[in-house]
Design an enzyme around this catalytic site. Sequence first.
Site: not given
Length: 462
Positions: A280, A302, A399
């Site tokens: 984001p 994106e 992550c």
Amino acid sequence: MNQQRPRKDFRGRRDLPPERFIDLARMAAFDTLRDVHSSGAYANLALADQQRAHDLTPQEAGLCTELVNGTCRWEGTYDRIIEAAAGRSLDSLQPAIVDVLRLGTHQLLGMRTPTHAAVSTSVDLAGVALGERTTGVVNAIIRKVAAKDLDEWLDELTEGMGTLGALVLRTGHPRWIVDAWAAVLPADELEAALQADNVAPVPSLVVRPGLAERDELLADGGRPTPYSPFGVVREGNPSDIPAVRQRRAGVQDEGSQLVALALTRVEAEQGRWLDLCAGPGGKAALLAGLAQQDGSTLLANELHEHRAELVRKALMAYPVNQWQVVVGDATAGDWEPGSFTRVMADVPCSGLGSLRRRPESRWRRSPQEVHELHDLQAQLLDAAIEAAAPGGVVAYVTCSPHKAETSAIVTQVADDRVEVLDAPSLLPEVDGAAAHTDPRFVQLWPHRHGTDAMFLALLRRR
């Protein structure tokens, strides 16, 4: 004082005993759990929606948040305890009754709620939310849960289990995640890493280089992050801070700040930088400021338009000639191969590195999902390498500490096109940053560094 209302205020019925009440915080927590379990809602989003719908005071909102997040984190352990207390499978109970029991169990075993209060509010919640016919079974089961404290339940349920099996219940994680962590951590750190997933983090903020200084956020009640020169840790609502509202600062975990910083510390020529999967927009905003200081520009790609719009909003405080946002498939990027001096490939992943801030996700993720992401992650890293100019640098970031999403991807894709760099040397201020699987990679951990479990590999295009 918590507000109390009879069930007629929630569902329109008036056939309840006049003494049957439930406070708004517990009602909102129950409605949130139903959204999570029956509709697949994200806990943080459903929680915010229900707190607004029930018009909770700050004190009530705090109680509601602890009820929801604590119940979601420990759901697997609580379910085993409830089954043992009930002497029956949870499948034999209505799902809504199970959520009432989970909330009551968390109050009994995970909070300091007095036993009589936890029992009575669980029974009242069942009566108000589900009807009087459900109160008998809730009362019987929750009283049996209350007969032992958490340590006694865990001692009973883990008897005869091996070490890893016991950690499943004692740390509130699925077995496959315990096994995955055991494969990438020293044995003496495993339990600490799992327990760290159960501690909610204080929000981390980041200044946008060239737009704000960290002292501005420190003067507003924050404290500096241990490692990132751009970060501040601060309690409270980030939107209360003028710099955040003006997009001169944002919310970003320190681990995300550090992997972006490491990419910019590698020697490379000026030129165009690429954020391959930019939504984001947190890393893109940090990179845009550092690119401007380097005399470079940023292209942020994106796949989805709605996420691309979030990236544009994150970047809008910077001069428009310093960045560009495009929408497209990064595996077949609409750009010249070999045209970027730095490439950030923060690829889609399981998100297992952020379990402490997404309490329900550990029970939603599966080994199959990790497996299904493998090909996409490999394709994206390959595309990132192809986009890098000779001498350019690629950061592969996830992550997640899961081996299948981290070192296994790099080992599979990194060929004679690239040199694998010593990434921990680019973050010398971060002790213990080297990954257990390969010391050339960075693996951050909540229990070591207070960050999300971010992985970083740095590759230089030959």
